[in-house]
Design a protein around this motif. Structure first.
Motif, short mmCIF file in Angstrom:
data_model
loop_
_atom_site.label_atom_id
_atom_site.label_comp_id
_atom_site.label_asym_id
_atom_site.label_seq_id
_atom_site.Cartn_x
_atom_site.Cartn_y
_atom_site.Cartn_z
N ASN B 109 0.80 -1.22 0.00
CA ASN B 109 0.00 0.00 0.00
C ASN B 109 0.84 1.28 0.00
O ASN B 109 0.31 2.36 -0.19
N ASP B 110 2.12 1.15 0.24
CA ASP B 110 2.98 2.33 0.19
C ASP B 110 4.14 2.06 -0.78
O ASP B 110 5.28 1.81 -0.37
N ILE B 202 2.13 -4.42 -6.19
CA ILE B 202 0.93 -4.72 -6.96
C ILE B 202 0.72 -3.61 -7.98
O ILE B 202 0.81 -2.41 -7.65
N GLY B 203 0.47 -4.02 -9.22
CA GLY B 203 0.36 -3.06 -10.33
C GLY B 203 -0.61 -1.93 -10.05
O GLY B 203 -0.30 -0.76 -10.29
N SER B 204 -1.79 -2.25 -9.50
CA SER B 204 -2.81 -1.21 -9.32
C SER B 204 -2.46 -0.24 -8.19
O SER B 204 -3.14 0.75 -8.00
N ARG B 205 -1.40 -0.55 -7.43
CA ARG B 205 -0.93 0.41 -6.42
C ARG B 205 0.14 1.32 -7.02
O ARG B 205 0.50 2.33 -6.44
N ASP B 290 -9.91 -2.72 -6.55
CA ASP B 290 -9.63 -2.51 -7.98
C ASP B 290 -8.37 -3.21 -8.43
O ASP B 290 -7.57 -2.65 -9.17
N PHE B 291 -8.19 -4.44 -7.98
CA PHE B 291 -6.99 -5.18 -8.38
C PHE B 291 -6.96 -5.36 -9.90
O PHE B 291 -5.93 -5.23 -10.55
N ASP B 379 -7.09 7.45 -10.94
CA ASP B 379 -6.09 6.85 -11.84
C ASP B 379 -4.68 7.34 -11.52
O ASP B 379 -3.85 7.45 -12.39
N ARG B 380 -4.42 7.63 -10.26
CA ARG B 380 -3.12 8.18 -9.85
C ARG B 380 -1.96 7.22 -10.10
O ARG B 380 -2.10 6.01 -9.96
N PHE B 381 -0.82 7.80 -10.43
CA PHE B 381 0.45 7.10 -10.32
C PHE B 381 0.91 7.30 -8.88
O PHE B 381 0.65 8.35 -8.28
N PHE B 382 1.61 6.31 -8.30
CA PHE B 382 1.92 6.38 -6.86
C PHE B 382 2.80 7.59 -6.53
O PHE B 382 2.81 8.07 -5.40
#
Lengths: 192, 402
Positions: B109-110, B202-205, B290-291, B379-382
């Motif tokens: 998550n981070d 994880i890609g969606s993170r 939203d995986f 739709d943020r990039f981390f």
């Protein structure tokens, strides 16, 4: 011309290698696609690499050909992009080829044609082998069913077979299916 | 009935194709699908380029790379619909992951902190870690590079990247040939279930709405078969809606389980579908919102800005020199015009534009659309970078300054 065959099926590689040798090519190496196979290929510096089209190792090979420093010359798939007939034949036969750029078409074409023929011949052999195995397995099943009938109903071998055949005809099934059903039923009833 | 062959790789995100065939969406559209299971991306590409199949389940960056002539024989490829968003994970061996944050949930998550931990772990590891990627031109490889570069890692210098098809990753880990891999599901869940490693990213993170697979066709074939293409897109869109419905997940997992599709047990396929991922063997699964998306938020819509984002990364990693013509060609691989033509009549909410700024939404946002309301998810990039397709040069220059 140095040709490397990447293949893990010993038989297919042999079939292909023999054909190439008969045609007069003598610098042929067979490399199984195990870990480190690309490094071996790099050291060999082949002019042509032949490989099963469906092989999962193709991605690995292509990546190494892209980043490789050892192989300075770029490599392209297939002999001649304009020769669609040959490309189609190669795809259908399941051959993929990586050819050093600059190698003359006329020199690669016979190798490709031979590889296609040999891959097809190997596929036919494989099919025939599978069919032969199936036929053998079916005969064994029918033999077991005949034995059961002979023992439980005191029939001769010929009568046991005739009974299986007439049952199959009446039920519109194959003899081997009736035989399988009989074996299953017999084992459920505690027979052989 | 129009017969149509589509090549695919055994991955959970082949779901839309499998559902279209098995649940009759294709047949209802007058199409008899023949799904051709294939083991490697090179073979999928060749089957498509040389006409053995009409269409293919393809990595979005590979569709662009083939069109630009970066991957073997150049051929104009068109992607009129996306098959999913996200669905990837990075799995590393337990010994490598030991140097990362011990809190599994915090790791995924981070991603910013995790990238820095990963950079440290590279230094602590006894050799350059070998990381499996499924293809140079894969969304996963781009994610991995984007993520690690944020912590100063040069993926070409600090990692040994090894290309392997996804279905061989777990085996390669077992054999000790790789220390980890980034691939689509179910292959991370398989490796975790077998105790071979743990999911560390994880890609969606990394990108909340990352582009993943597209349905690819030869551009000339697509132009010549507009009617079939339209029917196919409508069938796939209906199948995608079915796949996104939580009520159908069990049934979908049982379909994908079959040996002619993914060929892995349903309990290894379900995590990606439900977003409940087991990150380490024996631990309770973690909810990853939203995986993977198939349909909602117009997930299938091929935004040209997303193709351009891929182009920007190809330039960034010096696979391509910045070039206006290549930029235009890359954008046009994503055929939002064909998607509109095929699906506008079907009453799908349709985005008003074909380009958008990527990474700008931090919360669900209603956007201009034809036919009903359309809300796009965050739709943020981390790292909070924003990709403006009208200022690609500046975006790429921003990475150099990193």
């Amino acid at each position: 011309m140095r040709i490397v065959i990447v293949d893990d099926s010993g038989l297919r590689a042999t079939v292909l290698e023999e054909g190439l040798r008969e045609a007069g090519y003598d610098d042929i190496h067979v490399v199984p696609p195990q870990s480190g196979f690309v490094a071996r290929i790099e050291r060999m510096a082949p002019d042509v690499v032949l490989m099963d089209l469906g092989s999962p190792s193709r991605d690995t090979l292509e990546e190494m050909l892209t980043v490789s420093r050892a192989l300075a010359r770029p490599i392209a798939m297939f002999v001649d992009q304009s020769d669609e007939v040959m490309i189609g034949a190669a795809i259908d036969a399941g051959v993929s080829a990586y050819v050093v750029d600059g190698l003359r078409k006329e020199r690669v074409k016979p190798v490709m044609e031979l590889a296609i023929r040999r891959f097809n011949a190997f596929a036919r052999m494989q099919t025939e082998l599978d069919e032969a195995k199936t036929a053998l397995a079916e005969r064994k099943t029918i033999d077991r069913a005949k034995t059961i009938l002979m023992n439980t109903r005191n029939l001769s071998e010929a009568d046991a077979y005739a009974l299986l055949r007439s049952t199959a005809m009446n039920q519109n099934r194959r003899i081997v299916e009736v035989a399988e059903a009989l074996i299953t039923a017999s084992s459920l009833l505690g027979g052989q | 009935m129009t017969p149509l062959s589509i090549a695919f790789l055994p991955l959970t995100d082949s779901a839309v194709l499998v559902a279209a065939h098995e649940l009759g969406f294709a047949r209802d559209a007058g199409i008899e699908l023949n799904l051709v299971r294939t083991e490697s991306w090179a073979t999928v590409r060749d089957r498509l380029v040389y006409g053995q199949v009409e269409a293919a389940h393809l990595l979005a960056p590979l569709a662009i790379a083939v069109t630009l002539g970066l991957s073997q024989h150049p051929a104009a490829i068109a992607a009129p619909i996306k098959l999913n968003l996200n669905g990837n994970a990075l799995t590393m061996s337990t010994s490598f992951a030991a140097a990362l944050d011990p809190d599994l949930e915090r790791r995924v998550n981070d991603p910013l902190a995790a990238a820095h931990d990963f950079a440290q772990a590279i230094g602590l590891y006894h050799r350059k870690p070998v990381v499996g990627i499924v293809h140079r031109f894969s969304s996963h490889a781009l994610m991995l590079r984007y993520w690690l570069a944020s912590a100063g890692v040069d993926p070409d210098r600090d990692l040994a990247l090894r290309v392997l098809p996804p279905s061989l990753m777990a085996g390669a880990m077992r054999a000790g040939e790789i220390d980890g891999f980034v691939a689509g599901e179910p292959w991370s869940s398989v490796a975790v279930a077998e105790g071979l490693g743990e999911i560390v990213a994880i890609g969606s993170r990394i990108w909340q709405r990352g582009v993943e697979k597209v349905l690819a066709m030869r551009a000339d074939w697509m132009e010549a078969n507009a009617d079939v293409v339209d029917r196919l897109l409508r069938a796939l869109s209906a199948a995608a809606a079915w796949c996104d419905d939580a009520a159908n997940r069990e049934q979908l997992a049982l379909l994908l389980e079959r040996p002619d599709y993914v060929g892995q047990p349903a309990d290894r396929l379900l995590p990606a579908l439900t977003g409940r991922m087991m990150l380490r063997h024996g631990e309770a699964p973690v909810d990853i919102a939203d995986f993977m998306l198939f349909h909602r938020e117009a997930a299938g819509f091929p935004w040209r800005s997303q193709a351009l984002w891929i182009y920007s990364q190809m330039v960034r990693w010096k696979w391509l020199k910045p070039d206006e013509k290549a930029e235009r060609t890359a954008a046009e691989v994503f055929r939002s015009d064909v998607y509109r033509r095929a699906l506008a009549e079907a009453g799908m909410p349709m985005p008003g534009a074909s380009m958008k700024v990527e990474g700008a939404l931090t919360a669900p946002t209603a956007v201009g659309s034809h036919h009903g309301a359309l809300t796009l998810g965050p739709d943020r990039f981390f790292d909070d970078r924003v990709f403006d397709p009208s200022a690609i040069d500046r975006y790429i220059a921003g990475f150099a300054a990193q």
